[in-house]
Enzyme design. Sequence first.
Site, PDB file in Angstrom:
ATOM      1  N   ASP A 257       0.815  -1.204   0.000  1.00 17.26           N
ATOM      2  CA  ASP A 257       0.000   0.000   0.000  1.00 17.26           C
ATOM      3  C   ASP A 257       0.854   1.262   0.000  1.00 17.26           C
ATOM      4  O   ASP A 257       2.071   1.206   0.146  1.00 17.26           O
ATOM      5  CB  ASP A 257      -0.948   0.005   1.205  1.00 17.26           C
ATOM      6  CG  ASP A 257      -0.292  -0.524   2.482  1.00 17.26           C
ATOM      7  OD1 ASP A 257       0.902  -0.244   2.686  1.00 17.26           O
ATOM      8  OD2 ASP A 257      -0.965  -1.214   3.263  1.00 17.26           O
TER       9      ASP A 257
ATOM     10  N   ASN B 262      -7.479  -3.489  14.586  1.00 19.56           N
ATOM     11  CA  ASN B 262      -8.861  -3.813  14.221  1.00 19.56           C
ATOM     12  C   ASN B 262      -8.939  -4.972  13.233  1.00 19.56           C
ATOM     13  O   ASN B 262     -10.006  -5.280  12.710  1.00 19.56           O
ATOM     14  CB  ASN B 262      -9.573  -2.584  13.653  1.00 19.56           C
ATOM     15  CG  ASN B 262      -8.941  -2.077  12.355  1.00 19.56           C
ATOM     16  OD1 ASN B 262      -7.946  -2.621  11.875  1.00 19.56           O
ATOM     17  ND2 ASN B 262      -9.522  -1.040  11.786  1.00 19.56           N
TER      18      ASN B 262
ATOM     19  N   HIS C 122      -7.206  -5.229  10.293  1.00 18.80           N
ATOM     20  CA  HIS C 122      -6.970  -4.956   8.874  1.00 18.80           C
ATOM     21  C   HIS C 122      -5.648  -5.562   8.415  1.00 18.80           C
ATOM     22  O   HIS C 122      -4.710  -5.720   9.202  1.00 18.80           O
ATOM     23  CB  HIS C 122      -7.023  -3.454   8.571  1.00 18.80           C
ATOM     24  CG  HIS C 122      -5.857  -2.655   9.040  1.00 18.80           C
ATOM     25  ND1 HIS C 122      -5.957  -1.673   9.998  1.00 18.80           N
ATOM     26  CD2 HIS C 122      -4.547  -2.660   8.682  1.00 18.80           C
ATOM     27  CE1 HIS C 122      -4.777  -1.116  10.193  1.00 18.80           C
ATOM     28  NE2 HIS C 122      -3.899  -1.705   9.407  1.00 18.80           N
TER      29      HIS C 122
ATOM     30  N   GLU D 257      -9.804  -2.525   5.452  1.00 19.68           N
ATOM     31  CA  GLU D 257     -10.401  -2.262   6.747  1.00 19.68           C
ATOM     32  C   GLU D 257     -11.643  -3.124   6.987  1.00 19.68           C
ATOM     33  O   GLU D 257     -12.268  -3.606   6.028  1.00 19.68           O
ATOM     34  CB  GLU D 257     -10.803  -0.787   6.843  1.00 19.68           C
ATOM     35  CG  GLU D 257      -9.645   0.203   6.735  1.00 19.68           C
ATOM     36  CD  GLU D 257      -8.917   0.392   8.060  1.00 19.68           C
ATOM     37  OE1 GLU D 257      -8.997  -0.484   8.934  1.00 19.68           O
ATOM     38  OE2 GLU D 257      -8.273   1.447   8.210  1.00 19.68           O
TER      39      GLU D 257
END
Length: 248
Positions: A67, A136, A138, A143
């Site tokens: 990314d 979380n 990801h 996400e």
Amino acid sequence: MKITVVDDYHKMSEVAARMIVSQINEKPDSVLGLATGSTPIGMYKKLIDYYKNGEVDFSNVITFNLDEYVGLSKQDPQSYIYFMYDNLFSHININKESIYIPNGTAEDLEQECKRYDVLLERFGPIDIQILGIGVNGHIGFNEPSKDLVLRTHVAYLSEETRKANARFFDDISKVPTRAITMGISDIMRAEKIILLASGKSKAPIVKRMLETGISTYIPASILKLHKNVEIIADKDAASFVEKRNCIA
């Protein structure tokens, strides 16, 4: 899915780096999928050491990064291209034309995503994909959501992710709200996936990923469907996981 628990961050980094070195020595033109953030920095330092000691040759290796932030220039110290050169590429003998990172400042972001997909198709599948895991769940910047995107796309970063990444910026207002990221199918096409987890902050999500079902609200849980995934976690990150699920 296999989880190997090691004593500390240093050992996690060493084990992961050694696996990459073995891959390259077996296949000199290996395609590596690389991650950023604080977790893989130790692994990159070990890879530099192995290179300087003559134990690995990166000259024919191809790399794809997961990314890149949207809107940060290549010269910005918080951009992932800057991170990769600072922490790895400037210190090894990799061919700079064999390094692929999404362009977060492209005029047409949709076209940039398509360009990246074409490159992944041309040079893939990735031999080893390195992943971290967000608090979380990801992976990359995929996400938690009702739906997960399969291919390279522009992702909107959750507030939880932006807060976690704010430590790298002056304040949270400077953290980008978007990033270009490989999609779930891009990640799942890799021949082998190594997920690194370190620190007590990752213990709850590592437990959830391993001990609950597959859910798009825990993107990392999708990895359970992959044929060859190894989690390398230090004792802190694995501290909530039942011992029967671990390999010491």
